[in-house]
Scaffold this motif. Sequence first.
Motif, PDB file in Angstrom:
ATOM      1  N   PRO A   1       8.685  10.621  -2.081  1.00  0.00           N
ATOM      2  CA  PRO A   1       7.688  11.506  -2.699  1.00  0.00           C
ATOM      3  C   PRO A   1       6.969  12.328  -1.642  1.00  0.00           C
ATOM      4  N   PRO A   2       6.303  13.392  -2.081  1.00  0.00           N
ATOM      5  CA  PRO A   2       5.394  14.072  -1.147  1.00  0.00           C
ATOM      6  C   PRO A   2       4.258  13.131  -0.775  1.00  0.00           C
TER       7      PRO A   2
ATOM      8  N   LEU B   1       0.835  -1.192   0.000  1.00  0.00           N
ATOM      9  CA  LEU B   1       0.000   0.000   0.000  1.00  0.00           C
ATOM     10  C   LEU B   1       0.871   1.243   0.000  1.00  0.00           C
ATOM     11  N   PHE B   2       0.551   2.171  -0.898  1.00  0.00           N
ATOM     12  CA  PHE B   2       1.266   3.449  -0.930  1.00  0.00           C
ATOM     13  C   PHE B   2       0.263   4.592  -0.976  1.00  0.00           C
ATOM     14  N   GLY B   3       0.517   5.624  -0.156  1.00  0.00           N
ATOM     15  CA  GLY B   3      -0.209   6.879  -0.259  1.00  0.00           C
ATOM     16  C   GLY B   3      -1.642   6.802   0.200  1.00  0.00           C
ATOM     17  N   GLY B   4      -2.439   7.751  -0.307  1.00  0.00           N
ATOM     18  CA  GLY B   4      -3.825   7.866   0.114  1.00  0.00           C
ATOM     19  C   GLY B   4      -3.960   8.645   1.404  1.00  0.00           C
TER      20      GLY B   4
ATOM     21  N   GLU C   1       6.824  -0.953   6.992  1.00  0.00           N
ATOM     22  CA  GLU C   1       8.228  -0.828   6.643  1.00  0.00           C
ATOM     23  C   GLU C   1       8.649   0.635   6.545  1.00  0.00           C
ATOM     24  N   ASP C   2       9.779   0.952   7.194  1.00  0.00           N
ATOM     25  CA  ASP C   2      10.394   2.272   7.036  1.00  0.00           C
ATOM     26  C   ASP C   2      11.106   2.355   5.696  1.00  0.00           C
TER      27      ASP C   2
ATOM     28  N   TYR D   1      -3.228  12.717   5.074  1.00  0.00           N
ATOM     29  CA  TYR D   1      -2.504  11.914   4.100  1.00  0.00           C
ATOM     30  C   TYR D   1      -1.561  10.946   4.815  1.00  0.00           C
ATOM     31  N   HIS D   2      -1.416   9.745   4.233  1.00  0.00           N
ATOM     32  CA  HIS D   2      -0.464   8.780   4.767  1.00  0.00           C
ATOM     33  C   HIS D   2       0.959   9.158   4.353  1.00  0.00           C
ATOM     34  N   SER D   3       1.879   8.879   5.244  1.00  0.00           N
ATOM     35  CA  SER D   3       3.278   9.179   4.979  1.00  0.00           C
ATOM     36  C   SER D   3       3.797   8.311   3.838  1.00  0.00           C
ATOM     37  N   SER D   4       4.568   8.918   2.936  1.00  0.00           N
ATOM     38  CA  SER D   4       5.207   8.154   1.864  1.00  0.00           C
ATOM     39  C   SER D   4       6.482   7.470   2.348  1.00  0.00           C
ATOM     40  N   ARG D   5       6.867   7.705   3.588  1.00  0.00           N
ATOM     41  CA  ARG D   5       8.094   7.105   4.132  1.00  0.00           C
ATOM     42  C   ARG D   5       7.818   5.784   4.847  1.00  0.00           C
ATOM     43  N   MET D   6       6.544   5.481   5.087  1.00  0.00           N
ATOM     44  CA  MET D   6       6.187   4.224   5.741  1.00  0.00           C
ATOM     45  C   MET D   6       5.142   3.510   4.889  1.00  0.00           C
TER      46      MET D   6
END
Length: 447
Positions: free
Chosen positions: A95-96, A47-50, A88-89, A69-74
Amino acid sequence: MAVRAFTLDEYQDDDQTRDLFRSQNVCLWPPVHVGHCAVVWNKYLILFGGFTTISLPSRSFDGSDDSRYHSSRMLWFYDAESCEWKLEDTYGESPPFLSSAACAILNDCLYVFCGYSKANFYNEKVYRLDLLTKIWARVFPMIDPITSPLTEDHPSGRDKLASFVHEGSIYLFGGYGSIPSFRAELHGDYTIDADREVIMDLKAWFNCLIRFNITEHKFDLVQAVGPLPPPRAACASCKVGNRFFIFGGRLSYERMSDFFFLDMTKLKWTKIERKSENEQWPVGRSWAVLSPIFDENHLLLQGGLDSSGNTLSDFWVFDVSAGTWTEINFANSRVFWHAGGSINNTVYLFGGFKHATVQSRNEESSNELITVSLNPPSLQYIATEAIAASIVNTQENYESDSAWAVLNDYLIPREISCIQRTAKRLKYLKSRDVRINVSEASSSPRR
């Protein structure tokens, strides 16, 4: 629906939650995800973003909500073999924080394109995450423009677009976004959103096909023959073999029910038509999910939003060889703006909005995992779930249940470990009141 931009300091809660989970070594489960991407990498659904909706105490009586917004780093990884989630870190130039971006996996790397950011702008850069090292890098543009527009060819700012991989390149199709302003912004045909009130901020729906070369880090506009699909955003799409399929999507007030595929060997579009007026056919929709299921000859269409703003709960299977749709009546799950992917002939769907209509004041969002398979569940899966559920439901402290001693006499360690993992997951879901939705004719992959 309000998607609010906020400062980085507000994400400290996310970091603290992550650290708390890890220090207590508990089973993890993702929070609500809406407008996210779900991509498949080996046995994982990523899962990414959202964003996640959060009820505000001061507005809790009128149904209003706020969103983060969900962090793009996790990133969240779902292991389809162990049926467990991992948080996962990641590191590097990430990305923003984005909603409705386009994602694709190629050469063990996750690529992120376009999308709308928490800072209220369209992302025009391309980011790559090495899934083996968990390190991000910006791969377009190579030189970051600070005071001037991008001069290299790139898609005009947009979100809600489709993406797929073919022969070492990544392709983007459609979307909704800003009217192109510069020569370098690739766009093709588009339909202007006539309802926009701000003339200087006009938006449009697109239907162009754009290719990204991962070796040269360059975009170019691809011309295909055949009946070109009308512009659209939020269509359901997937690629099977050399064919890229799209169903529906939104254009102005209409959520369409047309169905196309692009043959990548000929770069030719073909429209799939009804054979008769009485033939079964899904209603028009946007924000649905289309995925391969069972084999490369069947596609699953699920959920979405119709032209009246109603949230759909239906499941449809398309037989590619026969060219026909069949509605599956055994399942019912009302959801839209969710995401999913196919692993070992099983479709995994996660997140989205669940409220009855898009006009609903009380927006009900989801962190349910739906699995759909045309194969019956394995006996091992049924037995594992039943034993684990029995232990969790009858014991407050399931880890000290006497049943484990009995199981040691009859099962091998690997089977017991599988039951223990399942019990841990079910206990966590029960404590958090999270529901895992498995259709009657579905199963998780054999373990």
